[in-house]
Design a protein around this motif. Structure first.
Motif, PDB file in Angstrom:
ATOM      1  N   ARG A 196      43.484  17.889   8.200  1.00  0.00           N
ATOM      2  CA  ARG A 196      44.424  18.966   8.536  1.00  0.00           C
ATOM      3  C   ARG A 196      44.889  19.605   7.225  1.00  0.00           C
ATOM      4  NH1 ARG A 196      46.258  20.034  13.241  1.00  0.00           N
ATOM      5  NH2 ARG A 196      48.328  20.755  12.599  1.00  0.00           N
ATOM      6  N   ILE A 197      44.339  20.787   6.951  1.00  0.00           N
ATOM      7  CA  ILE A 197      44.607  21.480   5.687  1.00  0.00           C
ATOM      8  C   ILE A 197      45.341  22.785   5.986  1.00  0.00           C
ATOM      9  CG2 ILE A 197      43.598  22.501   3.608  1.00  0.00           C
ATOM     10  CD1 ILE A 197      41.142  20.688   4.084  1.00  0.00           C
ATOM     11  N   GLY A 198      46.531  22.908   5.429  1.00  0.00           N
ATOM     12  CA  GLY A 198      47.275  24.149   5.571  1.00  0.00           C
ATOM     13  C   GLY A 198      46.823  25.162   4.528  1.00  0.00           C
ATOM     14  N   VAL A 199      46.913  26.438   4.880  1.00  0.00           N
ATOM     15  CA  VAL A 199      46.486  27.512   3.981  1.00  0.00           C
ATOM     16  C   VAL A 199      47.615  28.524   3.830  1.00  0.00           C
ATOM     17  CG1 VAL A 199      44.835  29.379   3.568  1.00  0.00           C
ATOM     18  CG2 VAL A 199      44.075  27.273   4.694  1.00  0.00           C
ATOM     19  N   ILE A 200      47.955  28.843   2.582  1.00  0.00           N
ATOM     20  CA  ILE A 200      48.850  29.966   2.298  1.00  0.00           C
ATOM     21  C   ILE A 200      47.961  31.040   1.689  1.00  0.00           C
ATOM     22  CG2 ILE A 200      50.916  30.755   1.101  1.00  0.00           C
ATOM     23  CD1 ILE A 200      51.865  27.866   0.979  1.00  0.00           C
ATOM     24  N   ALA A 201      47.519  31.956   2.548  1.00  0.00           N
ATOM     25  CA  ALA A 201      46.557  32.977   2.143  1.00  0.00           C
ATOM     26  C   ALA A 201      47.257  34.114   1.399  1.00  0.00           C
ATOM     27  CB  ALA A 201      45.824  33.524   3.375  1.00  0.00           C
ATOM     28  N   ARG A 212      58.535  29.328   1.003  1.00  0.00           N
ATOM     29  CA  ARG A 212      58.921  29.571   2.400  1.00  0.00           C
ATOM     30  C   ARG A 212      57.815  29.146   3.362  1.00  0.00           C
ATOM     31  NH1 ARG A 212      57.552  34.001   4.969  1.00  0.00           N
ATOM     32  NH2 ARG A 212      57.257  35.139   2.996  1.00  0.00           N
ATOM     33  N   LEU A 213      56.587  29.525   3.060  1.00  0.00           N
ATOM     34  CA  LEU A 213      55.486  29.201   3.968  1.00  0.00           C
ATOM     35  C   LEU A 213      55.085  27.727   3.859  1.00  0.00           C
ATOM     36  CD1 LEU A 213      53.381  32.442   3.457  1.00  0.00           C
ATOM     37  CD2 LEU A 213      54.926  31.889   5.347  1.00  0.00           C
ATOM     38  N   GLY A 214      55.246  27.153   2.662  1.00  0.00           N
ATOM     39  CA  GLY A 214      55.010  25.713   2.536  1.00  0.00           C
ATOM     40  C   GLY A 214      55.965  24.929   3.413  1.00  0.00           C
ATOM     41  N   ALA A 215      57.249  25.350   3.424  1.00  0.00           N
ATOM     42  CA  ALA A 215      58.234  24.688   4.277  1.00  0.00           C
ATOM     43  C   ALA A 215      57.877  24.846   5.750  1.00  0.00           C
ATOM     44  CB  ALA A 215      59.615  25.266   4.001  1.00  0.00           C
ATOM     45  N   GLN A 216      57.357  26.018   6.102  1.00  0.00           N
ATOM     46  CA  GLN A 216      56.966  26.258   7.498  1.00  0.00           C
ATOM     47  C   GLN A 216      55.798  25.354   7.886  1.00  0.00           C
ATOM     48  OE1 GLN A 216      56.623  30.450   8.443  1.00  0.00           O
ATOM     49  NE2 GLN A 216      55.240  30.052  10.166  1.00  0.00           N
ATOM     50  N   LEU A 217      54.836  25.185   7.009  1.00  0.00           N
ATOM     51  CA  LEU A 217      53.702  24.302   7.302  1.00  0.00           C
ATOM     52  C   LEU A 217      54.162  22.852   7.461  1.00  0.00           C
ATOM     53  CD1 LEU A 217      51.041  25.719   4.796  1.00  0.00           C
ATOM     54  CD2 LEU A 217      50.899  25.806   7.300  1.00  0.00           C
ATOM     55  N   LEU A 218      55.063  22.423   6.602  1.00  0.00           N
ATOM     56  CA  LEU A 218      55.514  21.031   6.649  1.00  0.00           C
ATOM     57  C   LEU A 218      56.416  20.754   7.846  1.00  0.00           C
ATOM     58  CD1 LEU A 218      56.209  20.521   2.844  1.00  0.00           C
ATOM     59  CD2 LEU A 218      54.259  19.667   4.167  1.00  0.00           C
ATOM     60  N   ALA A 219      56.996  21.818   8.428  1.00  0.00           N
ATOM     61  CA  ALA A 219      57.839  21.658   9.616  1.00  0.00           C
ATOM     62  C   ALA A 219      57.025  21.646  10.908  1.00  0.00           C
ATOM     63  CB  ALA A 219      58.877  22.776   9.653  1.00  0.00           C
ATOM     64  N   PRO A 266      44.578  27.795  13.524  1.00  0.00           N
ATOM     65  CA  PRO A 266      45.232  29.059  13.159  1.00  0.00           C
ATOM     66  C   PRO A 266      46.719  28.902  12.877  1.00  0.00           C
ATOM     67  CG  PRO A 266      44.631  29.032  15.494  1.00  0.00           C
ATOM     68  CD  PRO A 266      43.967  27.866  14.868  1.00  0.00           C
ATOM     69  N   ASP A 267      47.343  27.881  13.440  1.00  0.00           N
ATOM     70  CA  ASP A 267      48.770  27.646  13.168  1.00  0.00           C
ATOM     71  C   ASP A 267      49.014  27.193  11.735  1.00  0.00           C
ATOM     72  OD1 ASP A 267      49.404  28.313  15.739  1.00  0.00           O
ATOM     73  OD2 ASP A 267      49.556  26.244  16.455  1.00  0.00           O
ATOM     74  N   LEU A 268      47.965  26.725  11.075  1.00  0.00           N
ATOM     75  CA  LEU A 268      48.103  26.233   9.704  1.00  0.00           C
ATOM     76  C   LEU A 268      47.616  27.250   8.667  1.00  0.00           C
ATOM     77  CD1 LEU A 268      46.995  22.482  10.029  1.00  0.00           C
ATOM     78  CD2 LEU A 268      49.285  23.479  10.218  1.00  0.00           C
ATOM     79  N   VAL A 269      47.362  28.483   9.103  1.00  0.00           N
ATOM     80  CA  VAL A 269      46.949  29.549   8.184  1.00  0.00           C
ATOM     81  C   VAL A 269      48.038  30.621   8.180  1.00  0.00           C
ATOM     82  CG1 VAL A 269      45.229  31.300   7.624  1.00  0.00           C
ATOM     83  CG2 VAL A 269      44.504  29.107   8.624  1.00  0.00           C
ATOM     84  N   LEU A 270      48.791  30.689   7.093  1.00  0.00           N
ATOM     85  CA  LEU A 270      49.894  31.631   6.956  1.00  0.00           C
ATOM     86  C   LEU A 270      49.601  32.597   5.814  1.00  0.00           C
ATOM     87  CD1 LEU A 270      52.871  29.102   7.307  1.00  0.00           C
ATOM     88  CD2 LEU A 270      51.663  30.360   9.116  1.00  0.00           C
ATOM     89  N   VAL A 271      50.199  33.773   5.889  1.00  0.00           N
ATOM     90  CA  VAL A 271      49.905  34.828   4.915  1.00  0.00           C
ATOM     91  C   VAL A 271      51.077  35.038   3.971  1.00  0.00           C
ATOM     92  CG1 VAL A 271      49.354  37.272   4.594  1.00  0.00           C
ATOM     93  CG2 VAL A 271      48.334  35.995   6.496  1.00  0.00           C
ATOM     94  N   GLY A 272      50.816  34.884   2.676  1.00  0.00           N
ATOM     95  CA  GLY A 272      51.839  35.092   1.658  1.00  0.00           C
ATOM     96  C   GLY A 272      51.598  36.357   0.861  1.00  0.00           C
ATOM     97  N   ASP A 273      52.368  36.498  -0.230  1.00  0.00           N
ATOM     98  CA  ASP A 273      52.271  37.719  -1.033  1.00  0.00           C
ATOM     99  C   ASP A 273      52.040  37.419  -2.509  1.00  0.00           C
ATOM    100  OD1 ASP A 273      54.694  36.730  -1.886  1.00  0.00           O
ATOM    101  OD2 ASP A 273      55.908  38.387  -1.107  1.00  0.00           O
ATOM    102  N   PHE A 274      51.564  36.219  -2.823  1.00  0.00           N
ATOM    103  CA  PHE A 274      51.244  35.784  -4.180  1.00  0.00           C
ATOM    104  C   PHE A 274      52.478  35.458  -5.035  1.00  0.00           C
ATOM    105  CE2 PHE A 274      47.308  38.347  -3.293  1.00  0.00           C
ATOM    106  CZ  PHE A 274      46.434  37.283  -3.301  1.00  0.00           C
ATOM    107  N   GLU A 275      53.672  35.480  -4.462  1.00  0.00           N
ATOM    108  CA  GLU A 275      54.880  35.161  -5.210  1.00  0.00           C
ATOM    109  C   GLU A 275      55.334  33.723  -4.930  1.00  0.00           C
ATOM    110  OE1 GLU A 275      56.083  37.129  -7.437  1.00  0.00           O
ATOM    111  OE2 GLU A 275      54.822  38.853  -6.950  1.00  0.00           O
TER     112      GLU A 275
END
Length: 340
Positions: free
Chosen positions: A183-188, A231-238, A216-225
């Motif tokens: 189970r690998i989360g992605v911050i794209a 924020r998205l790491g916290a969402q994946l871990l929750a 797809p629930d583990l693929v979130l879109v970030g903005d390189f900041e």
């Protein structure tokens, strides 16, 4: 107007058409403030109309100044590109002008006006959307251009310099799968960028080749900041079934994810492995040192500078698109998941 006609335009020609003296045109070209605004506007418009470029006695085959243009200059990523461009330009005895246009049309127009005034020989555009208007202006000014890491398919016939983003995304996922992560989360990254899409596509290819499914629930879109990584790491871990590893599309988001892990009372890599992309100088000094995909940013900048100087000299390029190899750098932020 033909290229030959444009090159034949002199300061005297501009002065006569504007109804001003030659020294007045010279003051406009040199950015002097002692010119009335309406006079400056009239002269600058004529300079643009004629595609005038002050050559300063240079031959048409020898460059002495190139422009390096970014959307923004607020990341270590840009610094690495600048380093490469300046090293290569300096080796050729060429100066570099660095500009940030902040994605504003007014800033782009101002840059083009300045480009015409200082007669830069070439331009390197970094992740800019090269629209037809900009393409036409650069052609009219006889300024060859190279695009580094294009946001999309360039709307002009210019060479592009990039990296093997798909292969980088593939290698990061293969590394984690090889350690036993399922189970690998992605911050794209930003989907509009070719690099973001390629990195995510490479990740998916590795997961599917291993007979696994991308949740797809583990693929979130970030903005390189950093903030979006946090924020998205916290969402994946929750998530009810959180990932045992997180892949981020750049180092800054990966380090943001570090903080999300820490605030949840977990540790990298004992509880969650983290992988970045870029291998910026700070990656090896993070705690723990970050496993990341090395993108040869400085080399990309140097290659772009050498390429635009070849165009200035009238040389033919063998291929319009060049990609430099990425490579996974394994450090201490990845380990087998607990229980393995």
């Amino acid at each position: 107007m033909t290229d030959t006609q444009a090159r034949g335009v002199t300061i005297a020609t501009i002065a006569a058409e504007a109804g001003v003296s030659v020294p007045t045109v010279s003051r406009v070209l040199n950015g002097r403030s002692d010119v009335a605004p309406h006079t400056r506007e009239r002269v600058e418009q004529l300079l643009r109309d004629h595609g005038y470029r002050r050559r300063g006695g240079r031959t048409s085959t020898t460059a002495r100044l190139i422009d390096l243009v970014f959307n923004d200059l607020d990341s270590p990523w840009a610094v690495e590109i600048i380093r490469g461009v300046e090293d290569a330009a300096h080796a050729e005895g060429v100066g570099t002008v660095v500009t940030a246009i902040h994605r504003r049309a007014s800033d782009t127009r101002s840059w083009l006006d300045n480009l015409a005034g200082r007669a830069s020989d070439g331009a390197i555009l970094v992740t800019n959307e090269v629209d037809p208007t900009l393409a036409a202006e650069l052609r009219r000014l006889h300024v060859p251009a190279v695009v580094i890491d294009p946001a999309g398919v360039p709307a002009m016939d210019v060479p592009t310099i990039g990296a093997t983003n798909w292969a980088g995304g593939l290698s990061a996922a293969e590394h984690l799968i090889g350690l036993g992560h399922r189970r690998i989360g992605v911050i794209a990254g930003i989907p509009a960028l070719l690099a973001s899409r390629a990195r995510l596509d490479g990740h998916r290819a590795a997961v599917e080749a291993a007979g696994l499914t991308v949740d797809p629930d583990l693929v979130l879109v970030g903005d390189f900041e950093h903030e979006s990584g946090f924020r998205l790491g916290a969402q994946l871990l929750a998530h009810p079934e959180p990932p045992t590893a997180i892949v981020a599309a750049n180092d800054q988001m990966a380090l943001g994810a570090y903080e999300a892990v820490r605030q949840r009372g977990l540790r990298v890599p004992e509880d969650v492995s983290v992988v970045g992309f870029d291998d910026l100088p700070g990656a090896r000094w993070s705690s723990p040192p970050l496993t990341t995909v090395h993108q040869p940013l400085s080399e990309m900048g140097a290659l772009a500078a050498r390429t635009v100087l070849r165009l200035v000299r009238g040389e033919e390029l063998e291929v319009p698109r060049l990609e430099l190899a990425t490579a996974l750098v394994v450090r201490e932020s990845t380990a087998p998941p607990r229980g393995r």
